[in-house]
Design a protein around this motif. Sequence first.
Motif, PDB file in Angstrom:
ATOM      1  N   ARG A 289       0.829  -1.234   0.070  1.00  0.00           N
ATOM      2  CA  ARG A 289      -0.041   0.114  -0.137  1.00  0.00           C
ATOM      3  C   ARG A 289       0.909   1.361   0.083  1.00  0.00           C
ATOM      4  NH1 ARG A 289      -0.601   2.479   4.999  1.00  0.00           N
ATOM      5  NH2 ARG A 289       0.314   1.231   6.658  1.00  0.00           N
ATOM      6  N   GLY A 290       2.250   1.100  -0.042  1.00  0.00           N
ATOM      7  CA  GLY A 290       3.235   2.221  -0.249  1.00  0.00           C
ATOM      8  C   GLY A 290       3.395   2.855   1.246  1.00  0.00           C
ATOM      9  N   ASP A 291       3.195   2.128   2.490  1.00  0.00           N
ATOM     10  CA  ASP A 291       3.637   2.626   3.810  1.00  0.00           C
ATOM     11  C   ASP A 291       5.091   2.760   3.904  1.00  0.00           C
ATOM     12  OD1 ASP A 291       2.822  -0.167   3.485  1.00  0.00           O
ATOM     13  OD2 ASP A 291       3.916  -0.418   5.488  1.00  0.00           O
ATOM     14  N   GLN A 292       5.995   1.720   3.215  1.00  0.00           N
ATOM     15  CA  GLN A 292       7.238   1.767   3.430  1.00  0.00           C
ATOM     16  C   GLN A 292       7.934   3.073   2.720  1.00  0.00           C
ATOM     17  OE1 GLN A 292       9.534  -1.734   3.127  1.00  0.00           O
ATOM     18  NE2 GLN A 292       8.378  -2.920   4.590  1.00  0.00           N
ATOM     19  N   ILE A 293       7.288   3.157   1.872  1.00  0.00           N
ATOM     20  CA  ILE A 293       7.804   4.496   0.672  1.00  0.00           C
ATOM     21  C   ILE A 293       7.636   5.719   1.380  1.00  0.00           C
ATOM     22  CG2 ILE A 293       7.444   5.647  -1.220  1.00  0.00           C
ATOM     23  CD1 ILE A 293       6.540   3.176  -2.587  1.00  0.00           C
ATOM     24  N   LEU A 294       6.432   5.790   2.235  1.00  0.00           N
ATOM     25  CA  LEU A 294       6.326   6.946   3.117  1.00  0.00           C
ATOM     26  C   LEU A 294       6.885   6.892   4.218  1.00  0.00           C
ATOM     27  CD1 LEU A 294       2.170   7.061   3.051  1.00  0.00           C
ATOM     28  CD2 LEU A 294       3.887   8.596   1.770  1.00  0.00           C
ATOM     29  N   ASN A 295       7.638   6.089   4.982  1.00  0.00           N
ATOM     30  CA  ASN A 295       8.236   5.889   5.906  1.00  0.00           C
ATOM     31  C   ASN A 295       9.891   6.381   5.436  1.00  0.00           C
ATOM     32  OD1 ASN A 295       6.273   4.541   7.247  1.00  0.00           O
ATOM     33  ND2 ASN A 295       7.255   2.554   7.356  1.00  0.00           N
ATOM     34  N   ALA A 296      10.412   5.665   4.566  1.00  0.00           N
ATOM     35  CA  ALA A 296      11.543   5.982   3.869  1.00  0.00           C
ATOM     36  C   ALA A 296      11.590   7.444   3.514  1.00  0.00           C
ATOM     37  CB  ALA A 296      11.731   5.078   2.564  1.00  0.00           C
ATOM     38  N   ARG A 297      10.680   7.968   2.699  1.00  0.00           N
ATOM     39  CA  ARG A 297      10.645   9.552   2.541  1.00  0.00           C
ATOM     40  C   ARG A 297      10.772  10.420   3.805  1.00  0.00           C
ATOM     41  NH1 ARG A 297      13.516   8.979  -1.914  1.00  0.00           N
ATOM     42  NH2 ARG A 297      12.561   7.932  -3.451  1.00  0.00           N
ATOM     43  N   HIS A 298      10.078  10.024   4.712  1.00  0.00           N
ATOM     44  CA  HIS A 298      10.045  10.841   6.029  1.00  0.00           C
ATOM     45  C   HIS A 298      11.406  10.675   6.505  1.00  0.00           C
ATOM     46  CE1 HIS A 298       8.495  12.679   9.570  1.00  0.00           C
ATOM     47  NE2 HIS A 298       9.349  11.726  10.333  1.00  0.00           N
ATOM     48  N   PHE A 299      12.194   9.635   6.753  1.00  0.00           N
ATOM     49  CA  PHE A 299      13.488   9.550   7.073  1.00  0.00           C
ATOM     50  C   PHE A 299      14.480  10.411   6.325  1.00  0.00           C
ATOM     51  CE2 PHE A 299      14.601   6.340  10.691  1.00  0.00           C
ATOM     52  CZ  PHE A 299      13.291   6.632  11.218  1.00  0.00           C
ATOM     53  N   GLU A 300      14.292  10.263   5.091  1.00  0.00           N
ATOM     54  CA  GLU A 300      14.981  10.795   4.009  1.00  0.00           C
ATOM     55  C   GLU A 300      15.232  12.341   3.965  1.00  0.00           C
ATOM     56  OE1 GLU A 300      16.160  10.243  -0.694  1.00  0.00           O
ATOM     57  OE2 GLU A 300      14.137  10.711  -0.204  1.00  0.00           O
TER      58      GLU A 300
END
Length: 357
Positions: A289-300
Amino acid sequence: MTRPTIVLTGGGTAGHVSVNEALIPVLRDKQYDIHYIGSHDGIEKELIRRHQGVAYHAIQSGKLRRYFSVKNFTDPFRVVAGVGQAYRLLKRIRPSIVFSKGGFVSVPVVLAAKLANIPVVAHESDVTPGLANKISLPFAAHIFTVFESTLDYVPADKSTHVGAIVRPELFEGKKEEGLRLTGLTGSRPVVIVMGGSQGSKALNDMIRDDISNVLQSYDVIHLCGRGNRDASKEGMEGYVQIEYATTELPHLLAASDYALTRAGSNAIFELLALEKPMMLIPLSASQSRGDQILNARHFESLKLAEVIEEEQLPMVPASEIIARLIEAEPVLREQMKKASDVKTPEQMVNLILLHEN
């Protein structure tokens, strides 16, 4: 005097269980009777049964899919059956509170707790709630979030941002023990590759396809997932394959200098707490559902990690990915030292118990 009782639930992946595992010792010290409701064959059953004094109860549950499957027509009936089973368990156990970490098995438990008038506290680790928590949140008395931005997606009047829950044992890892477990010498920097509790073919292929070049400068600890060992690469000097790590994980992390990892919330916050420079490779939107993408972009965005999309892996060798991480290391380390958005398990338990009957 009757001891207070709590029910924990959550499963499907290790990330839906590890927070509960962190809370169990604290609840035990507070003299709580601890019960866990999970599935018959999920990873939670194996993980929780390692904890003495925790009664495990299995119920039926249906996976919540966002894609077509014949099981989409049968699993709703399994969820209904699970609600009935959970309700009977709760009426017998009579807990003062239920703590839900999410995952598909938690849905019947949360619904049953609502029917039994038992307060539910839910925990959301990702930037946006997963499907199971979306269904469950209306029935929760309170919701705790890891990311502050998650408050935009949950009921504001009953939600609190608390940050991540980091297991104390992670800080007890010994580098020397990690090197002993892996047979590495410690003479070169160590990169740990983590594809999550179920492993990741994309990450496995990435590191193995370029392993000869990587091993010219680094040693590698590869957590490849159950059944994913590559027999042709067994015995390569400096390359260690481990299918799954539990109690030895703190030592493996202590022995590691850098991490290439999926972007599950629990994993990245644990690496942050340990100040390990990390390259995040989130599960692609086509598979999630794209949750890891959001997590990664937040950390980035906070300069806490570097990110490369899974779709780029076939075009960028692992040695170049590691080189990019090394180049960013000074900035990452500086920002990680400033970050303190974590809670101890004891602090988290105290917050949860504020909502019990």
